[in-house]
Design an enzyme around this catalytic site. Structure first.
Site, PDB file in Angstrom:
ATOM      1  N   ILE A 190      34.174  45.083  49.250  1.00 44.81           N
ATOM      2  CA  ILE A 190      35.455  45.302  48.613  1.00 44.81           C
ATOM      3  C   ILE A 190      35.370  45.787  47.123  1.00 44.81           C
ATOM      4  O   ILE A 190      34.412  45.065  46.488  1.00 44.81           O
ATOM      5  CB  ILE A 190      36.404  44.095  48.913  1.00 44.81           C
ATOM      6  CG1 ILE A 190      37.826  44.649  48.804  1.00 44.81           C
ATOM      7  CG2 ILE A 190      35.842  43.034  47.952  1.00 44.81           C
ATOM      8  CD1 ILE A 190      38.864  43.480  49.497  1.00 44.81           C
ATOM      9  N   CYS A 191      36.120  46.547  46.766  1.00 44.90           N
ATOM     10  CA  CYS A 191      36.493  46.872  45.532  1.00 44.90           C
ATOM     11  C   CYS A 191      37.839  47.039  45.118  1.00 44.90           C
ATOM     12  O   CYS A 191      38.660  46.576  45.787  1.00 44.90           O
ATOM     13  CB  CYS A 191      35.457  48.232  44.922  1.00 44.90           C
ATOM     14  SG  CYS A 191      36.209  49.629  45.601  1.00 44.90           S
ATOM     15  N   ARG A 192      38.440  47.948  44.183  1.00 46.22           N
ATOM     16  CA  ARG A 192      39.731  48.169  43.819  1.00 46.22           C
ATOM     17  C   ARG A 192      40.522  48.781  45.024  1.00 46.22           C
ATOM     18  O   ARG A 192      41.636  48.453  45.443  1.00 46.22           O
ATOM     19  CB  ARG A 192      40.128  48.728  42.535  1.00 46.22           C
ATOM     20  CG  ARG A 192      41.522  48.714  42.285  1.00 46.22           C
ATOM     21  CD  ARG A 192      41.537  49.152  40.580  1.00 46.22           C
ATOM     22  NE  ARG A 192      43.145  49.011  40.440  1.00 46.22           N
ATOM     23  CZ  ARG A 192      43.870  50.333  40.433  1.00 46.22           C
ATOM     24  NH1 ARG A 192      43.045  51.464  40.426  1.00 46.22           N
ATOM     25  NH2 ARG A 192      45.004  50.427  39.957  1.00 46.22           N
ATOM     26  N   MET A 209      40.917  45.848  47.184  1.00 39.43           N
ATOM     27  CA  MET A 209      41.604  44.639  46.761  1.00 39.43           C
ATOM     28  C   MET A 209      43.129  44.992  46.563  1.00 39.43           C
ATOM     29  O   MET A 209      44.126  44.108  46.896  1.00 39.43           O
ATOM     30  CB  MET A 209      41.312  44.010  45.424  1.00 39.43           C
ATOM     31  CG  MET A 209      39.940  43.234  45.718  1.00 39.43           C
ATOM     32  SD  MET A 209      40.138  41.801  46.559  1.00 39.43           S
ATOM     33  CE  MET A 209      41.307  40.647  45.645  1.00 39.43           C
ATOM     34  N   GLY A 220      38.624  51.078  47.327  1.00 38.08           N
ATOM     35  CA  GLY A 220      37.511  51.462  48.379  1.00 38.08           C
ATOM     36  C   GLY A 220      36.338  52.461  48.119  1.00 38.08           C
ATOM     37  O   GLY A 220      35.480  52.803  48.855  1.00 38.08           O
TER      38      GLY A 220
END
Length: 115
Positions: free
Chosen positions: A66-68, A94, A70
């Protein structure tokens, strides 16, 4: 940036509370808010810190990246898949996690926010 259908993905709603989560956002993003229990290895340090993932990840389990939103997590997911690791990109990152009402904590364990 489009990654096409070759990047395996999973929706936030498909994740169970005990699923392994790898957060690849940078330190300031992590400190502001992250999923409790996630492993944090920033994408900028990922290759150098790869061993931390292999030690922490479940041996026969999936790595949910996961990141902010994708993009970065899609890149890390593809790298992991090339290394033979069962990895999937968390669709929407996120931002989707927070929008779905999943808990977000800061680096002190207090309620956090996604930046």
């Amino acid at each position: 940036m489009a990654f096409g259908s070759q990047v395996p993905t999973v929706g936030v709603d498909d994740l169970a509370s005990g699923d392994f989560l790898l957060d690849v956002r940078e330190d300031e993003e992590w400190q502001a808010g992250h999923a409790a229990g996630a492993l944090h290895i920033p994408m900028s340090e990922f290759v150098a810190r790869f061993g931390e993932l292999t030690e922490a990840a479940p041996q026969d389990g999936k790595v949910n990246v996961i990141c902010r939103v994708g993009g970065r997590s899609a890149q890390v997911t593809m790298y992991l898949v090339q290394q033979g690791i069962d990895a999937v990109n968390v669709d929407g990152g996120m931002q989707s996690w927070e929008a779905a009402g999943r808990p977000v904590v800061d680096d002190k364990g207090q309620p956090g926010t996604v930046v």
